[in-house]
Write a protein that holds these residues in place. Structure first.
Motif, PDB file in Angstrom:
ATOM      1  N   SER A   1      -0.359 -13.449   7.352  1.00  0.00           N
ATOM      2  CA  SER A   1      -0.741 -12.053   7.477  1.00  0.00           C
ATOM      3  C   SER A   1      -1.028 -11.690   8.933  1.00  0.00           C
ATOM      4  O   SER A   1      -0.697 -10.598   9.395  1.00  0.00           O
ATOM      5  CB  SER A   1      -1.945 -11.799   6.587  1.00  0.00           C
TER       6      SER A   1
ATOM      7  N   VAL B   1       0.869  -1.175   0.000  1.00  0.00           N
ATOM      8  CA  VAL B   1       0.000   0.000   0.000  1.00  0.00           C
ATOM      9  C   VAL B   1       0.901   1.218   0.000  1.00  0.00           C
ATOM     10  O   VAL B   1       1.895   1.256   0.714  1.00  0.00           O
ATOM     11  CB  VAL B   1      -0.902   0.033   1.246  1.00  0.00           C
TER      12      VAL B   1
ATOM     13  N   GLN C   1       3.983   0.599   2.624  1.00  0.00           N
ATOM     14  CA  GLN C   1       3.985  -0.544   3.520  1.00  0.00           C
ATOM     15  C   GLN C   1       3.779  -1.807   2.707  1.00  0.00           C
ATOM     16  O   GLN C   1       2.820  -1.912   1.948  1.00  0.00           O
ATOM     17  CB  GLN C   1       2.882  -0.421   4.570  1.00  0.00           C
ATOM     18  N   ILE C   2       4.701  -2.738   2.863  1.00  0.00           N
ATOM     19  CA  ILE C   2       4.554  -4.022   2.187  1.00  0.00           C
ATOM     20  C   ILE C   2       3.701  -4.923   3.061  1.00  0.00           C
ATOM     21  O   ILE C   2       3.947  -5.058   4.261  1.00  0.00           O
ATOM     22  CB  ILE C   2       5.928  -4.636   1.903  1.00  0.00           C
ATOM     23  N   LEU C   3       2.678  -5.518   2.460  1.00  0.00           N
ATOM     24  CA  LEU C   3       1.698  -6.291   3.213  1.00  0.00           C
ATOM     25  C   LEU C   3       2.043  -7.770   3.252  1.00  0.00           C
ATOM     26  O   LEU C   3       1.750  -8.465   4.215  1.00  0.00           O
ATOM     27  CB  LEU C   3       0.313  -6.141   2.574  1.00  0.00           C
TER      28      LEU C   3
ATOM     29  N   TRP D   1       2.248 -11.402  10.709  1.00  0.00           N
ATOM     30  CA  TRP D   1       2.910 -10.196  10.228  1.00  0.00           C
ATOM     31  C   TRP D   1       2.370  -8.983  10.997  1.00  0.00           C
ATOM     32  O   TRP D   1       3.104  -8.158  11.522  1.00  0.00           O
ATOM     33  CB  TRP D   1       2.635 -10.054   8.725  1.00  0.00           C
ATOM     34  N   LEU D   2       1.050  -8.944  11.084  1.00  0.00           N
ATOM     35  CA  LEU D   2       0.410  -7.841  11.805  1.00  0.00           C
ATOM     36  C   LEU D   2       0.814  -7.843  13.281  1.00  0.00           C
ATOM     37  O   LEU D   2       1.100  -6.801  13.865  1.00  0.00           O
ATOM     38  CB  LEU D   2      -1.107  -7.972  11.674  1.00  0.00           C
TER      39      LEU D   2
END
Lengths: 252, 252
Positions: A160, A86, A94-96, A163-164
């Motif tokens: 994900s 994003v 920011q790489i998701l 990661w968060l």
DNA sequence: CGTAGGTTTGAAAGCCTTCAACGACGGTGG
DNA sequence: CCACCGTCGTTGAAGGCTTTCAAACCTACG
């Protein structure tokens, strides 16, 4: 093809040769990835190998899909590392999630009007565009593949989540080490890396955008890890020298 | 039922009365949520209303599913606010997503062996457990509902992406304001809040765990926002006083 | 009226960022 | 073959955002 590309490709090629699993043969990384999730028949494998038409070689740091584009078919990463990201108006990015060889993205996004995030290469990549219809066809006629895709998606969602979590509650060192673990583990799963060593064709800027810290700080954290003798990272190659200590750093 | 519960329930009830959409009538928040994603027939609505059997009232800060539990059926939040979270051995907790009235979680997790995250109430909640079979049945026999569920899932994933982005590149103020926007918007979508005012039955600890900062800092940021006259937050009720300025703070 | 949970406050320290500049490396072009 | 150039990596200093620790306050509830 630039020589940068060939250098990076050869990194993957070297790692690709040695230990080939029973499913390999001529099957690509997609088959290897999905085969780990559900047993695939030779018929399934054949269908998969027909998916990757329209291949293209893409240079590093190039958009495959831009934020705001209309939704389209899926991509299949055959070589190299790409990412979802994003980008803010401020320029901050920011790489998701990372997209590694064998990753199929994004069969499900078809119902979204527009992409709310972009997809870009980080290293030079060999990429195939897969029409939406081909994916749907595959899912309809190959239940084993459909199951494997679902499981693979669940895995991505789990990644994900962690990661968060790392972004929310983790110092910079921890986030970086976790990222290294994730990359090596995933490359290892498709036979492109050893458990403790593998290609890492990302710049420090890329790493910074993955874990949400500044480039400068990535550099400093890296040096600390190197000085402590925990890892080596040079020439696009990562080696974990002391996995136990690194796991302690990563926590949990 | 504790009086805390009744206090919070009544907060929701008050907001629930006034502007009822055409789909409402006796339909619950799930129908309202899904109806926004795809047109549902009265047959669909009837099926949905039969889903929420086995309701239970759960006190605040109680686990519905613990990390590591075996995978089971889904939950339907009817009232109150719950969350997905990850808890580290250190005790640190990161909230991954909020579950608001009308949210169904987690039809898809069935293929996962064990939950890699927990689900817990934040405020007192009215919750229904939905057996996996009932969800599958619903999806099989009600295509419109299935479509709405898919879209609703896509929406949740999009939220998760912007949540992650906020954690990666955002100061504390920005993250907090974005969280407030998300909550009010989602409550508004099911008719439980005004666009600029609504119930917010979360403690500062909860807020801190959502946006990955310390409780103390949540408090300081809140006071700054209050002192600047941008919002009010007391007695479990949030009012945005200056949406334009708040949007500027949230960035993008 | 005491207790528990939630909120508020201060001071000190820490992690990380920003800005700026320099070094290293490989590729390009002369 | 060498010089130039862009990208990437490295380093220092100053400052800012955020955390931690501790203690006080407040309110609802038993």
């Amino acid at each position: 093809m630039t020589s940068l590309q060939s250098r990076l490709q050869s990194q993957f090629d070297i790692a690709l040769r040695p230990p080939l699993g029973p499913l390999d043969g001529m099957a690509g990384p997609l088959a290897r990835r999905l085969g780990a999730h559900a047993p695939l028949s030779s018929d399934d494998l054949a269908a998969l190998s027909h998916l990757a038409i329209r291949e293209a070689m893409i240079t590093a740091h190039t958009d495959l899909v831009r934020q705001g584009d209309a939704a389209e078919g899926a991509f299949l990463i055959l070589e190299g590392i790409a990412c979802r990201y994003v980008q803010r108006a401020s320029g901050a990015r920011q790489i998701l999630a990372l997209l590694l060889p064998g990753d199929l993205c994004d069969p499900d996004l078809a119902h979204l009007e527009r992409w709310d995030h972009g997809i870009a290469t980080l290293s030079p990549c060999r990429v195939a565009r897969v029409p939406q219809a081909a994916v749907e066809d595959l899912i309809a006629h190959h239940p084993a593949v459909a199951l494997a895709l679902r499981r693979s998606k669940l895995e991505a969602e789990a990644r994900s989540r962690s990661w968060l979590t790392a972004l929310g509650i983790g110092l910079a060192v921890e986030r970086l080490v976790r990222l290294f673990f994730e990359i090596l583990d995933r490359l290892h799963a498709v036979g492109l890396a050893d458990r403790n060593e593998g290609p890492l064709p990302l710049t420090q800027v890329d790493l910074a955008e993955c874990i949400g810290i500044s480039t400068v700080h990535v550099n400093r954290v890296l040096q600390e890890l190197r000085r402590a003798g925990l890892l080596e990272l040079k020439g696009g190659r990562l080696r974990l020298l002391d996995r136990a200590s690194l796991e302690a750093v990563a926590g949990e």
